[in-house]
Design a protein around this motif. Sequence first.
Motif, PDB file in Angstrom:
ATOM      1  N   LEU B  74       0.975  -1.301  -0.082  1.00 21.69           N
ATOM      2  CA  LEU B  74      -0.026  -0.110  -0.213  1.00 21.69           C
ATOM      3  C   LEU B  74       0.913   1.155   0.072  1.00 21.69           C
ATOM      4  O   LEU B  74       0.474   2.103  -0.750  1.00 21.69           O
ATOM      5  CB  LEU B  74      -0.928   0.022   1.243  1.00 21.69           C
ATOM      6  N   ILE B  75       1.852   1.239   0.833  1.00 17.43           N
ATOM      7  CA  ILE B  75       2.848   2.547   0.690  1.00 17.43           C
ATOM      8  C   ILE B  75       3.574   2.748  -0.498  1.00 17.43           C
ATOM      9  O   ILE B  75       3.804   3.686  -0.896  1.00 17.43           O
ATOM     10  CB  ILE B  75       3.983   2.388   1.937  1.00 17.43           C
ATOM     11  N   VAL B  76       4.200   1.548  -1.098  1.00 19.39           N
ATOM     12  CA  VAL B  76       4.721   1.728  -2.325  1.00 19.39           C
ATOM     13  C   VAL B  76       3.844   2.443  -3.350  1.00 19.39           C
ATOM     14  O   VAL B  76       4.305   3.012  -4.113  1.00 19.39           O
ATOM     15  CB  VAL B  76       5.247   0.184  -2.972  1.00 19.39           C
ATOM     16  N   THR B  77       2.672   1.924  -3.404  1.00 20.89           N
ATOM     17  CA  THR B  77       1.778   2.582  -4.358  1.00 20.89           C
ATOM     18  C   THR B  77       1.150   3.752  -4.025  1.00 20.89           C
ATOM     19  O   THR B  77       0.320   4.422  -4.611  1.00 20.89           O
ATOM     20  CB  THR B  77       0.493   1.717  -4.869  1.00 20.89           C
ATOM     21  N   THR B  83      -7.602   5.096   2.727  1.00 19.40           N
ATOM     22  CA  THR B  83      -7.746   3.722   2.478  1.00 19.40           C
ATOM     23  C   THR B  83      -6.682   2.871   3.695  1.00 19.40           C
ATOM     24  O   THR B  83      -7.406   1.750   4.048  1.00 19.40           O
ATOM     25  CB  THR B  83      -7.224   3.285   1.128  1.00 19.40           C
ATOM     26  N   ILE B  84      -5.724   3.271   3.746  1.00 15.10           N
ATOM     27  CA  ILE B  84      -4.891   2.671   4.794  1.00 15.10           C
ATOM     28  C   ILE B  84      -5.365   2.692   6.272  1.00 15.10           C
ATOM     29  O   ILE B  84      -5.466   1.641   6.918  1.00 15.10           O
ATOM     30  CB  ILE B  84      -3.427   3.410   4.923  1.00 15.10           C
ATOM     31  N   ALA B  85      -6.152   3.620   6.686  1.00 14.59           N
ATOM     32  CA  ALA B  85      -6.920   4.073   7.970  1.00 14.59           C
ATOM     33  C   ALA B  85      -8.002   2.820   7.938  1.00 14.59           C
ATOM     34  O   ALA B  85      -8.095   2.018   8.891  1.00 14.59           O
ATOM     35  CB  ALA B  85      -7.336   5.204   8.262  1.00 14.59           C
ATOM     36  N   ALA B 215     -10.335  -1.632  -5.084  1.00  6.88           N
ATOM     37  CA  ALA B 215     -10.913  -2.797  -5.027  1.00  6.88           C
ATOM     38  C   ALA B 215     -10.955  -3.079  -3.486  1.00  6.88           C
ATOM     39  O   ALA B 215     -11.690  -3.515  -2.978  1.00  6.88           O
ATOM     40  CB  ALA B 215     -10.427  -3.836  -5.637  1.00  6.88           C
ATOM     41  N   LEU B 216      -9.665  -2.958  -2.770  1.00  9.22           N
ATOM     42  CA  LEU B 216      -9.711  -3.154  -1.415  1.00  9.22           C
ATOM     43  C   LEU B 216     -10.519  -2.464  -0.382  1.00  9.22           C
ATOM     44  O   LEU B 216     -11.484  -2.854   0.462  1.00  9.22           O
ATOM     45  CB  LEU B 216      -8.174  -3.015  -0.913  1.00  9.22           C
ATOM     46  N   PHE B 217     -10.464  -1.308  -0.812  1.00  9.66           N
ATOM     47  CA  PHE B 217     -11.247  -0.219   0.054  1.00  9.66           C
ATOM     48  C   PHE B 217     -12.752  -0.550  -0.007  1.00  9.66           C
ATOM     49  O   PHE B 217     -13.341  -0.866   1.059  1.00  9.66           O
ATOM     50  CB  PHE B 217     -10.971   1.185  -0.232  1.00  9.66           C
ATOM     51  N   VAL B 218     -13.132  -0.467  -1.290  1.00 11.85           N
ATOM     52  CA  VAL B 218     -14.756  -0.773  -1.597  1.00 11.85           C
ATOM     53  C   VAL B 218     -15.146  -2.422  -1.296  1.00 11.85           C
ATOM     54  O   VAL B 218     -16.218  -2.327  -0.524  1.00 11.85           O
ATOM     55  CB  VAL B 218     -14.763  -0.347  -3.172  1.00 11.85           C
TER      56      VAL B 218
END
Lengths: 121, 244
Positions: B74-77, B83-85, B215-218
Motif C-alpha cells: 500500500l505504501i509503495v503505490t 484507505t490505509i486507515a 478494490a480493497l477499500f470498496v
Amino acid sequence: MPDVTLDPWYLAAVLVTVFAINLTLRAAPFAALKPLRASALVRSLTLWMPVGVLAILAAVTLRGTLIDDPANAVSALVAVGVTVAVHLLGGRRTLLSVGAGTFAYVLLVNLDAAGALAGLF
Amino acid sequence: MTLSSAPAQAPPARSRRTEVAAGIRDSLAAGLGMFPIGIAFGLLVVQAGLPWWIAPALSVMAYAGSLELLLIGLIVTATPVATIALTTLLVNFRHVFYAFSFPLHVVRNRFAKAYSVYALTDEAYAVTAAAKEEWSPWRLLTLQVAFQLYWVGGGLTGVAIASVMPGPVKGLEFALCALFVTLTLDTARSKAQVPSLVLAGLSFTAAIVLAPDAALFVALLLYVLLLLARFAFGVYRSKKDSDA
C-alpha cells in the motif's frame, strides 16, 4: 531494485495513523469492556468479520499478483493450489504452507524467466 | 475458567528469574514462526524499494504482522491515508475482542500495563489464551517483549540479507497472498462461516467491477455494510417470529 521516492510527510502520516488505530483497537475494550461484550451487534461482527476480511485480502493480493504479472497467472494459481494442499494435508502449519506456496511461485516464475532468456540466445 | 482461578492471592512467591525464564519458554514456539516471517517482511521492504528503516518503523508503530506485510504494497503505490486507515481498522478489528480474556489485570505498573496493551498481538493473545495457569507480570511482559524482539530482529535480519543479495528474488511477494489463503482456511472451518464467505465474495466481485482501482477499500466497505444488513435482517426476523 526499484527506487520509490516517497514524501516523508506521507510516510509519517501513515505511521501515525496506523499506530493510533492499532492502539485504540487494543486499548478501547479494556476501558469499555462490559457494554461492548453485551452488544449483540459486536458479538455478531466478531463472529462474522474475520473470515470475510481474510478472504477479501487473499483475493485482493492474488488479483494484485495477476495484474502485476499476467504472464505468470498460471504459476500464481498453481502456487495457491500448493498453499491450500500443503495447509490442509500438512496439518495446518502456517509457516510450512506459506513457505511451500511461495517457494512454488518463486520457482515457477524464475523457471519461466530462465526459459525466456535461454530462448533469446 | 475454573473456580480456583478466582483472584489468586499473591501468587506463590516465585523468583523474578523463574518467571522471566518461563516467559521466554512460552515465547519459543510462536517465535519459531515469527522470526522467519519477520525475515520475509524485511526482505520485502527492501525489494519493494522502500528505505530499510521502514521495516523496524512499521514493527514498532504498527506491530501487527499481516498488516505490516500488507502495508508495504500500500505504501509503495502511495495509497491514500484514508484507505490505509480503513484497512488497518478492519484488518485489526479482531484485536477488540482479545481484551475479554487477556490477563492484563496481573500487571500493576502503569507503563508495563500500557506496553502490554500496545503489544497485544495475535501471538500474545493465543499463547495466554491457551495457557492454563495464572500469569505473573514478569512472565507476561517477558513473553510480549520476546515476541517483539523476534519480530523486529527478523525484520532487520531480512533487511541485512536483502542488502547482500545480488538482486531481488522475483516472486517473493507471493508470501503475503499465501499467508492470507492459509488464514482464510483456518477461519473457515465450519459451515457457519459460509454465509460470511458468500457475502465477502459478492463484495469483492462488486468492488473489482465498480471500482477496480480501489478494490480493497470498496470490498471491505461493502462487506461491513452487508454484515450490518445481515444483522438487521436477523433482528427483524426474530422480531417477526416472536410477534407471530
